[in-house]
Design a protein around this motif. Structure first.
Motif, PDB file in Angstrom:
ATOM      1  N   GLN A  39     -16.139 -61.118  33.785  1.00  0.00           N
ATOM      2  CA  GLN A  39     -16.126 -62.576  33.843  1.00  0.00           C
ATOM      3  C   GLN A  39     -14.705 -63.124  33.983  1.00  0.00           C
ATOM      4  N   LEU A 173     -15.930 -67.394  21.191  1.00  0.00           N
ATOM      5  CA  LEU A 173     -17.195 -66.679  21.314  1.00  0.00           C
ATOM      6  C   LEU A 173     -17.526 -66.021  19.985  1.00  0.00           C
ATOM      7  N   GLN A 177     -24.993 -69.433  17.961  1.00  0.00           N
ATOM      8  CA  GLN A 177     -25.162 -70.261  19.152  1.00  0.00           C
ATOM      9  C   GLN A 177     -24.145 -71.397  19.209  1.00  0.00           C
ATOM     10  N   ALA A 239     -19.529 -70.908  21.282  1.00  0.00           N
ATOM     11  CA  ALA A 239     -20.783 -70.463  21.889  1.00  0.00           C
ATOM     12  C   ALA A 239     -21.025 -69.000  21.583  1.00  0.00           C
ATOM     13  N   SER A 240     -22.234 -68.560  21.847  1.00  0.00           N
ATOM     14  CA  SER A 240     -22.600 -67.166  21.603  1.00  0.00           C
ATOM     15  C   SER A 240     -21.996 -66.260  22.667  1.00  0.00           C
ATOM     16  N   GLU A 243     -24.541 -64.568  25.170  1.00  0.00           N
ATOM     17  CA  GLU A 243     -25.162 -65.264  26.297  1.00  0.00           C
ATOM     18  C   GLU A 243     -24.661 -64.647  27.594  1.00  0.00           C
ATOM     19  N   LYS A 244     -25.543 -64.451  28.544  1.00  0.00           N
ATOM     20  CA  LYS A 244     -25.158 -63.882  29.830  1.00  0.00           C
ATOM     21  C   LYS A 244     -24.197 -64.828  30.550  1.00  0.00           C
ATOM     22  N   ASP A 245     -23.100 -64.255  31.041  1.00  0.00           N
ATOM     23  CA  ASP A 245     -22.097 -65.001  31.813  1.00  0.00           C
ATOM     24  C   ASP A 245     -21.593 -66.240  31.074  1.00  0.00           C
ATOM     25  N   VAL A 246     -21.417 -66.124  29.767  1.00  0.00           N
ATOM     26  CA  VAL A 246     -21.083 -67.299  28.966  1.00  0.00           C
ATOM     27  C   VAL A 246     -19.754 -67.920  29.386  1.00  0.00           C
ATOM     28  N   ARG A 249     -20.238 -69.734  32.808  1.00  0.00           N
ATOM     29  CA  ARG A 249     -21.090 -70.924  32.703  1.00  0.00           C
ATOM     30  C   ARG A 249     -20.358 -72.069  32.007  1.00  0.00           C
ATOM     31  N   LEU A 250     -19.608 -71.753  30.961  1.00  0.00           N
ATOM     32  CA  LEU A 250     -18.825 -72.789  30.285  1.00  0.00           C
ATOM     33  C   LEU A 250     -17.737 -73.341  31.210  1.00  0.00           C
ATOM     34  N   LEU A 256     -23.394 -75.289  26.864  1.00  0.00           N
ATOM     35  CA  LEU A 256     -23.753 -74.157  26.016  1.00  0.00           C
ATOM     36  C   LEU A 256     -23.072 -74.337  24.671  1.00  0.00           C
TER      37      LEU A 256
END
Length: 372
Positions: A39, A173, A177, A239-240, A243-246, A249-250, A256
């Motif tokens: 990522q 991270l 959640q 965020a967690s 989570e996939k691709d956190v 995505r953020l 998230l």
């Protein structure tokens, strides 16, 4: 404000906690670290800068020693850190090299960021690494600290690094959640806080205490870290990490976890801190050309310095005065008083010949200047 503030961010601090790094204390989670590297590599391709603050050295050292509970003795904690750090950096190096990225290990203590000379050195090093396309892997130097090892945490370190290099966003991270209105493990009515203002006192009440026997922090340290990061303008997302691709995505603005928004522009907050919270150690008398350059938002070059007053070390706060004695600006100087006197009225190209070394071409960089 929506998560578009993260989508607009260019420089990220990403902090990953011990529970995630060590898979709840079972050993380094190679798959998770590999995913984070992927990522970060993609964010780099998208023009983002990423610095990784990683916990896990002590927890991994415990695992390698076969210890199930975190020791309390400082020397045992330091031994765990020394053992665990070796494996931790090797895993990160292997994960990032698969994406063609070089990494650098940076070990810091809170004192490094409190001492002005070491502060400037750390800032210059991190800035140079980012310019070279290297991913800094930052951890607290647990093998030498004492009080910090007992009371510190890498959430705070992440915020301090965000302040240090003017980050736009801090991503924390964790294995949760985000922030809930109460502890969801005990209160079935607890709801996720999707967005709030960093520094809101109500957040600390919600956060509670530490959440894991593996790590040192908890939600409360994350809330306080967000408050600290906000002081220099950085927004914080909690965020967690599972989570996939956190990260991706953020960074693209997806909602998230919990977003804690800073209300202050990054550079303005940093310069205000320089102006108001540091003791003045010396003065620089400038010529008219330097006064004009500073008024236009440029850095101060040694050629524009007519006189250096006072005794100070590199990183000290100094006042810049016009030929008439009016304060024009104040900032963090890149050279000690003795060296500043030697290079005053000289071109930047002459610094190395005059001193035998060169920290910076500027005697004060514009990012470290607060004009009046």
């Amino acid at each position: 404000m929506s998560t578009t503030c993260l989508a607009a961010a260019k420089r990220f601090i990403v902090k990953v906690g011990s529970t995630l790094v060590t898979n709840n204390g079972q050993g380094l989670d190679l798959n998770a670290i590999s995913e984070w590297a992927r990522q970060v590599a993609q964010l780099r391709q998208e023009g983002k800068e990423v610095l990784l603050v990683s916990s896990g050295a002590i927890a991994f050292g415990m695992q390698r020693l076969g210890w199930r509970q975190r020791p309390k003795a400082v020397h045992e904690l330091q031994a765990c850190a020394a053992i665990g750090q070796m494996g931790l950096v090797q895993v990160y190096e292997n994960a990032f090299v698969r994406h063609g990225l070089a990494t650098a290990q940076i070990l810091l203590t809170h004192e490094d960021l409190a001492d002005r000379k070491r502060y400037l050195n750390a800032r210059a090093t991190l800035t140079a690494l980012l310019a070279l396309g290297v991913v800094p892997i930052i951890n607290e130097n647990d093998t030498v600290v004492t009080d910090e090892i007992k009371f510190g945490d890498n959430d705070t370190l992440g915020a301090l690094v965000a302040n240090l290099i003017d980050a736009d966003a801090l991503i924390i991270l964790t294995d949760q959640q985000g922030l809930y209105t109460a502890d969801p493990r005990h209160d079935p009515n607890a709801t996720l806080v999707s967005e709030a203002h960093a520094g809101d006192p109500a957040l600390e009440t919600m956060a509670g205490g530490a959440g894991s026997g593996i790590g040192k922090g908890g939600m409360i340290t994350k809330i306080l870290a967000a408050k600290r990061a906000a002081s220099s303008g950085a927004h914080t997302a909690i965020a967690s990490g599972r989570e996939k691709d956190v990260m991706l995505r953020l960074a693209r603005g997806e909602a998230l976890g919990t977003l804690l928004v800073s209300g202050t522009p990054t550079l303005n907050a940093r310069k205000q801190w320089i102006a108001d919270h540091l003791q003045v150690s010396g003065r620089l008398i400038l010529d008219a050309g330097a006064v004009k350059a500073l008024s236009a938002g440029k850095s101060l070059l040694p050629v524009g310095v007519v006189d250096v007053q006072g005794e100070f070390e590199r990183g000290a706060l100094v006042i810049c005065l016009s030929p008439e004695g009016k304060e024009i600006a104040r900032g963090l100087i890149n050279y000690s008083s003795g060296d500043a006197r030697r290079i005053a009225r000289h071109a930047s190209a002459d610094i190395e010949a005059l001193l035998g070394y060169e920290y910076e071409a500027e005697i004060i960089h514009r990012d470290n200047l607060m004009t009046r």
